[in-house]
Design an enzyme around this catalytic site. Structure first.
Site, PDB file in Angstrom:
ATOM      1  N   ARG A  82       0.821  -1.206   0.000  1.00 54.53           N
ATOM      2  CA  ARG A  82       0.000   0.000   0.000  1.00 54.53           C
ATOM      3  C   ARG A  82       0.860   1.263   0.000  1.00 54.53           C
ATOM      4  NH1 ARG A  82      -3.122   1.688   4.324  1.00 54.53           N
ATOM      5  NH2 ARG A  82      -2.940  -0.356   5.320  1.00 54.53           N
ATOM      6  N   TYR A 136     -15.863  14.678 -17.938  1.00 53.11           N
ATOM      7  CA  TYR A 136     -16.377  13.309 -17.856  1.00 53.11           C
ATOM      8  C   TYR A 136     -17.520  13.277 -16.848  1.00 53.11           C
ATOM      9  CZ  TYR A 136     -16.480   8.420 -16.346  1.00 53.11           C
ATOM     10  OH  TYR A 136     -16.875   7.153 -15.988  1.00 53.11           O
ATOM     11  N   LYS A 226      -7.747   4.211 -20.545  1.00 51.06           N
ATOM     12  CA  LYS A 226      -7.999   4.538 -21.939  1.00 51.06           C
ATOM     13  C   LYS A 226      -6.741   4.355 -22.784  1.00 51.06           C
ATOM     14  CE  LYS A 226     -12.096   5.744 -20.336  1.00 51.06           C
ATOM     15  NZ  LYS A 226     -11.995   5.852 -18.860  1.00 51.06           N
TER      16      LYS A 226
END
Length: 407
Positions: A82, A136, A226
């Site tokens: 983490r 978006y 993307k």
């Protein structure tokens, strides 16, 4: 669309040279991999460890204390996944090199990345955001709903300076914007921001077409799902920025757990190696399709950015849902930036969550379709679109306009 202005490639200075001075194509292949040959490796290793052994607990405590103080990447061996992962770090290094920033911090998704930025600024008491539509749809919703305690003022690019307040922590724009492909003068907006950080969502352009940091942006956001990944098989987000802000983002990532899986980091690093080739090839196809759509009487309006790129949006005279239902080669699906061509109806899916009046006032009409052009042969794509658009109405004349608005 102005049919005389269809760009098939980015400007030469952006296309050929990365901020490091090496060619962008060279940097895309080698960034994040510079040490491999010396280690006797060709492909980057995938480190799947969640924890790392250490017999030096005092030293480990010191590294954790240092991370807690500044968010700097710990020296020495890793501590826990983490805090960071070596495979993900390679991708972060490569993306920062391509964007021309000191650092980059990767997250489990683009929305996790944006959330971390808002949380980092909010923790400093700077909860107010100035934003320019369209964004978006989920970014719009995150700001509007105040889910992270933020307050938003929506404005156009010319109104950014007047919208700033003492508690403004961020100015957010997307250029070219999703889904209208509207473009913003980034240098002018960055100047209007003064000391307030400008965050530019660069998902559509990628560093192949545009590097916002060179125009004054302090933060560059990507939905790495993307174009950076490029194959529709990885979910990720990343923020490119200076090292000081990267430290804050790493602390938020550690506390909230929005970490990127090492396999995703590996796939993203591999995706970057072909990014310039994919973006240029897809952009050439998109420019050609934009020109054909602009000349088609079944199409009312075409949006294609002056910067170029692989995204095209267009409004039809007929029913956009029939176009979605009529494609066979093109995939009717959300997302974008894959090697295959995707089409979707923003008002029904990606921007459905945005209030209808806000959506329309931002230029997202109910007849708008968004096309993410892939690497297929352009004639095959046009044949599929031609069938899906249906019969040509006799005497119909397309309404043409310039590419998506700029300010």
């Amino acid at each position: 669309m102005d049919s005389a202005r269809t760009h098939t490639s980015p400007p030469d200075d952006v296309r050929s040279t990365a901020p490091t001075g090496r060619a962008l194509a060279t940097e895309a292949v080698h960034a994040g991999r510079d040490d491999l040959a010396a280690r006797g490796l060709h492909a980057p290793p995938i480190d799947l460890s969640t924890t790392y052994p250490s017999y030096d607990s005092r030293g480990e405590a010191a590294r954790i204390d240092a991370f807690a103080a500044t968010g700097a990447e710990p020296d020495g061996p890793p501590v826990y996944a983490r805090l960071g992962n070596p495979t993900v770090a390679r991708f972060e290094t490569a993306l920062a090199r391509l964007e021309g920033t000191e650092a980059a911090v990767a997250f489990a998704s683009g929305m996790a990345a944006l959330s971390a930025v808002l949380l980092a600024r909010g923790a400093m008491g700077l909860r107010h955001v100035v934003a320019v539509r369209p964004l978006y749809g989920c970014s719009d919703h995150l700001l509007t709903a105040g889910l992270l305690g933020s307050e938003v003022t929506w404005t156009d690019p010319a109104g950014v300076e007047d919208a700033l307040r003492p508690d403004t922590g961020l100015v957010l724009v997307e250029s070219p914007a999703n889904p209208t492909l509207a473009e913003v003068d980034l240098r002018a907006v960055a100047h209007a921001c003064g000391s307030v950080p400008l965050l530019v969502d660069n998902t559509f352009a990628t560093p192949v077409l545009q590097r916002p940091a060179e125009h004054g942006a302090r933060l560059v956001l990507h939905s790495a799902t993307k174009y950076l990944g490029g194959h529709g098989d990885v979910l990720a987000g990343v923020v490119a920025c200076d090292e000081e802000f990267a430290g804050r983002l790493r602390q938020v990532r550690f506390a909230t757990g929005g970490v990127l899986h090492p396999l995703a980091g590996y796939l993203l690093l591999r995706g970057l190696s072909t990014l310039p080739v994919r973006v240029r090839a897809a952009s050439a196809g998109a420019a050609e399709l934009a020109g054909r759509l602009a000349a088609d009487p079944r199409v009312a309006r075409v949006h294609y950015p002056r910067i170029g790129g692989a995204m095209v949006s267009f409004e039809v005279h007929g029913d956009p849902h029939e176009v979605i239902g009529g494609v066979r080669l093109i995939t009717p699906a959300v997302s974008l930036g894959s090697v295959d061509t995707l089409i979707q109806h923003p008002a029904s899916i990606s921007h459905r969550i945005v209030d209808a009046d806000d959506r329309r006032s931002a230029g997202v009409s109910d007849r708008l379709l968004r096309l993410s052009v892939g690497l297929e042969d352009v004639d095959d794509l046009w044949a599929d679109l031609d069938r899906a658009l249906g019969k040509r109405a006799a005497g119909a004349v397309p309404l043409r306009e310039a590419p998506a608005r700029t300010a």
